[in-house]
Every structure is written in structure tokens, then in C-alpha cells.
Design a protein around this motif. Structure first.
Motif: not given
Length: 157
Positions: A127, A119, A142-144
Motif C-alpha cells: 500500500t 489494505c 491510502w491506496r492498495c
């Protein structure tokens, strides 16, 4: 300002925190000492990149502002651009802007395995990819899982 410095100062229209020089798109700047004509050579990040017309216009504009009125911008496709051409300074600017820089391109014959993308906000490797495409085709979303922030990841090419 030299022609090289003027061309190198142009920012990427899709990732406005990084210049085309830092991104590795700018390949060569030649100035004919007898005519003053400047020839700039660039390589797109991929053949269908929609930003190339804007980049060519921005280079001509930057050269004109610097006093280089006779300029040609050439686009070359060989060798193909690689994310390995992004400078260390460019990678740092991407991370500071919340865009995870790409990992090095694996050598031929090596099967890449992405274990984690850190991240760019908190540095956590926890992530997950949300979409193979982000705000542009060259980025993935993307997402943490640690800080819950979404972020773009520049794909390795």
C-alpha cells in the motif's frame, strides 16, 4: 434502557460504523439515584474535533429517548484520548467498513516507523499513502497497489 446503554449506543458522526463507546470517547456515565440526573463524561479524539457538538446533542437525544430527560454532557481533555482506547470490536468494525485501524501507539521515546498499512479490502501490505488527510482530519488516504482500492487509515494518536 440504562443511561449507560443509551449513551454507549451513539454512533460517531464521522465514522458511522462505530459507536462512541467502541471509539473510546465515552468515559463515564453516572446517574444520581435521588434526582435521576445523568452525567455523561466524554473525551474528544482531539481538541479541535468538529464532531463534538453533534456527539453531545446525539447523547442527549439518546438519553431522552431512553427516558433520561435530565442529562449533562461533560467534556474532559485529560487524559488525552488515544487510539489505543478503541476497542477490539471497534477495530474489527473499522476494518469491515474498509477503514484500516490504527496500530498501537508507540511507547514514549520510541520513534515510530510505519512499514506498511494493510489494505482492509484484500489484506495486502503493498500500500502507499496518497494524502496525509482523508475524509476527516483524523484519517489519511491510502491506496492498495494489489487491488487498486483507495482506503482511509485512522491515524494513531
Amino acid at each position: 434502557m440504562t443511561a449507560r446503554a443509551a449513551a454507549a449506543s451513539v454512533v460517531d458522526p464521522e465514522i458511522r460504523v462505530i459507536t462512541i463507546d467502541e471509539l473510546g470517547i465515552l468515559r463515564e456515565v453516572e446517574e444520581d439515584s435521588t434526582t435521576g440526573r445523568v452525567t455523561v463524561t466524554i473525551t474528544p479524539t482531539y481538541t479541535g474535533c468538529p464532531a463534538m457538538d453533534v456527539i453531545r446533542a446525539d447523547i442527549r437525544r439518546a438519553l431522552a429517548v431512553a427516558g433520561h430527560l435530565d442529562a449533562e454532557v461533560r467534556t474532559v481533555y485529560s487524559p488525552p484520548w488515544s487510539t489505543d482506547w478503541i476497542s477490539e470490536g471497534g477495530r474489527a468494525k473499522l476494518a469491515a467498513a474498509g477503514i484500516a485501524p490504527p496500530a498501537p501507539v508507540p511507547a514514549a521515546g520510541v520513534v515510530p516507523l510505519t512499514l506498511a498499512v494493510r489494505c482492509p479490502q484484500c489484506g495486502s501490505p503493498e500500500t502507499e499513502q496518497v494524502s496525509r488527510f482523508g475524509s476527516t482530519a483524523c484519517k489519511a488516504l491510502w491506496r492498495c497497489r494489489s487491488c487498486s482500492e483507495p482506503f482511509d487509515h485512522l491515524k494513531a494518536l
